[in-house]
Design a protein around this motif. Structure first.
Motif, PDB file in Angstrom:
ATOM      1  N   GLY A   1      -2.473   0.382  -1.679  1.00  0.00           N
ATOM      2  CA  GLY A   1      -1.796   0.134  -0.412  1.00  0.00           C
ATOM      3  C   GLY A   1      -1.322   1.361   0.324  1.00  0.00           C
ATOM      4  N   GLY A   2      -1.482   2.530  -0.288  1.00  0.00           N
ATOM      5  CA  GLY A   2      -1.070   3.742   0.397  1.00  0.00           C
ATOM      6  C   GLY A   2      -1.975   4.067   1.572  1.00  0.00           C
TER       7      GLY A   2
ATOM      8  N   LEU B   1       4.168  -0.036   5.604  1.00  0.00           N
ATOM      9  CA  LEU B   1       3.134  -0.157   4.589  1.00  0.00           C
ATOM     10  C   LEU B   1       3.656  -1.051   3.488  1.00  0.00           C
ATOM     11  CD1 LEU B   1       1.724   3.468   3.989  1.00  0.00           C
ATOM     12  CD2 LEU B   1       0.446   1.521   4.922  1.00  0.00           C
ATOM     13  N   ARG B   2       2.738  -1.740   2.812  1.00  0.00           N
ATOM     14  CA  ARG B   2       3.129  -2.484   1.624  1.00  0.00           C
ATOM     15  C   ARG B   2       2.301  -1.985   0.453  1.00  0.00           C
ATOM     16  NH1 ARG B   2       2.898  -8.902  -0.009  1.00  0.00           N
ATOM     17  NH2 ARG B   2       0.673  -8.460  -0.191  1.00  0.00           N
ATOM     18  N   LEU B   3       2.995  -1.470  -0.538  1.00  0.00           N
ATOM     19  CA  LEU B   3       2.348  -1.035  -1.761  1.00  0.00           C
ATOM     20  C   LEU B   3       2.336  -2.177  -2.761  1.00  0.00           C
ATOM     21  CD1 LEU B   3       3.924   2.515  -2.255  1.00  0.00           C
ATOM     22  CD2 LEU B   3       1.963   1.834  -0.841  1.00  0.00           C
ATOM     23  N   SER B   4       1.275  -2.212  -3.556  1.00  0.00           N
ATOM     24  CA  SER B   4       1.167  -3.198  -4.624  1.00  0.00           C
ATOM     25  C   SER B   4       0.978  -2.491  -5.949  1.00  0.00           C
ATOM     26  CB  SER B   4      -0.029  -4.130  -4.380  1.00  0.00           C
ATOM     27  OG  SER B   4       0.126  -4.866  -3.191  1.00  0.00           O
ATOM     28  N   CYS B   5       1.529  -3.088  -6.986  1.00  0.00           N
ATOM     29  CA  CYS B   5       1.370  -2.586  -8.346  1.00  0.00           C
ATOM     30  C   CYS B   5       0.875  -3.763  -9.180  1.00  0.00           C
ATOM     31  CB  CYS B   5       2.693  -2.050  -8.862  1.00  0.00           C
ATOM     32  SG  CYS B   5       2.692  -1.592 -10.606  1.00  0.00           S
TER      33      CYS B   5
ATOM     34  N   ASN C   1       9.291  -0.208   5.467  1.00  0.00           N
ATOM     35  CA  ASN C   1       9.404  -0.289   6.922  1.00  0.00           C
ATOM     36  C   ASN C   1      10.065   0.973   7.473  1.00  0.00           C
ATOM     37  OD1 ASN C   1       8.351  -2.925   6.776  1.00  0.00           O
ATOM     38  ND2 ASN C   1      10.390  -3.818   6.609  1.00  0.00           N
ATOM     39  N   SER C   2       9.913   1.181   8.761  1.00  0.00           N
ATOM     40  CA  SER C   2      10.546   2.325   9.443  1.00  0.00           C
ATOM     41  C   SER C   2      10.289   3.623   8.688  1.00  0.00           C
ATOM     42  CB  SER C   2      12.059   2.081   9.588  1.00  0.00           C
ATOM     43  OG  SER C   2      12.317   0.895  10.289  1.00  0.00           O
ATOM     44  N   LEU C   3       9.045   3.845   8.357  1.00  0.00           N
ATOM     45  CA  LEU C   3       8.695   5.023   7.563  1.00  0.00           C
ATOM     46  C   LEU C   3       8.999   6.313   8.298  1.00  0.00           C
ATOM     47  CD1 LEU C   3       5.440   3.648   5.957  1.00  0.00           C
ATOM     48  CD2 LEU C   3       7.379   4.606   4.688  1.00  0.00           C
ATOM     49  N   LYS C   4       9.403   7.300   7.530  1.00  0.00           N
ATOM     50  CA  LYS C   4       9.758   8.617   8.054  1.00  0.00           C
ATOM     51  C   LYS C   4       8.858   9.674   7.420  1.00  0.00           C
ATOM     52  CE  LYS C   4      14.633   7.233   8.164  1.00  0.00           C
ATOM     53  NZ  LYS C   4      16.005   7.560   7.682  1.00  0.00           N
ATOM     54  N   PRO C   5       8.684  10.808   8.075  1.00  0.00           N
ATOM     55  CA  PRO C   5       7.873  11.876   7.466  1.00  0.00           C
ATOM     56  C   PRO C   5       8.373  12.275   6.080  1.00  0.00           C
ATOM     57  CG  PRO C   5       8.221  12.345   9.779  1.00  0.00           C
ATOM     58  CD  PRO C   5       9.055  11.137   9.464  1.00  0.00           C
ATOM     59  N   GLU C   6       9.658  12.192   5.844  1.00  0.00           N
ATOM     60  CA  GLU C   6      10.193  12.562   4.530  1.00  0.00           C
ATOM     61  C   GLU C   6       9.872  11.538   3.443  1.00  0.00           C
ATOM     62  OE1 GLU C   6      11.857  12.415   7.443  1.00  0.00           O
ATOM     63  OE2 GLU C   6      13.919  11.670   7.162  1.00  0.00           O
ATOM     64  N   ASP C   7       9.273  10.411   3.814  1.00  0.00           N
ATOM     65  CA  ASP C   7       8.802   9.448   2.822  1.00  0.00           C
ATOM     66  C   ASP C   7       7.423   9.832   2.269  1.00  0.00           C
ATOM     67  OD1 ASP C   7      10.148   6.861   4.897  1.00  0.00           O
ATOM     68  OD2 ASP C   7      11.022   7.654   3.042  1.00  0.00           O
TER      69      ASP C   7
END
Length: 123
Positions: free
Chosen positions: A8-9, A18-22, A84-90
């Motif tokens: 999901g990346g 984005l939604r990541l899955s494991c 949600n609301s992703l930032k560059p520092e993420d």
């Protein structure tokens, strides 16, 4: 034994989601606490979020609280991280990990790890 595979990346702009899955294999996954960690280049691995066996209790790092949501579906043996609301520092490689009774914020207390999925947030 538990095997974990993240997906999901991707590359997104700041403010996107984005939604990541494991996805897990192994009979004991539903008895495990599962966590998400991330590691940016040149930095230590950092706790992001964790969820207990039933999904009734969640934990978050202050830096993601209110933006990220962790959840699990034991029938599908999958844990999710809605970002949600992703930032560059993420920006980092995101890993999921599981263990029977870890100290949730300490990466060294988890027994099983996935290979990671890259999340890149552009400004």
């Amino acid at each position: 034994q538990v095997q974990l595979v993240e997906s999901g990346g991707g590359l997104v702009q700041a403010g996107a989601s984005l939604r990541l899955s494991c996805a897990a294999s192994g009979r004991t996954f539903s008895t495990h606490v599962t966590g998400w960690f991330r590691q940016a280049p040149g930095k230590d691995r950092q706790f992001v979020a964790a969820i207990n066996r039933s999904g009734s209790v969640t934990y978050y790092a202050d830096s993601v609280k209110g933006r990220f949501t962790i959840s699990r579906d034991n029938a599908k043996k999958t844990v999710y991280l809605q970002m949600n609301s992703l930032k560059p520092e993420d920006t980092a490689v995101y890993y999921c990990a599981s263990a029977f009774a870890p100290t949730v914020v300490k990466s060294e207390s988890y027994d099983y790890w996935g290979q990671g999925t890259q999340v890149t947030v552009s400004s």
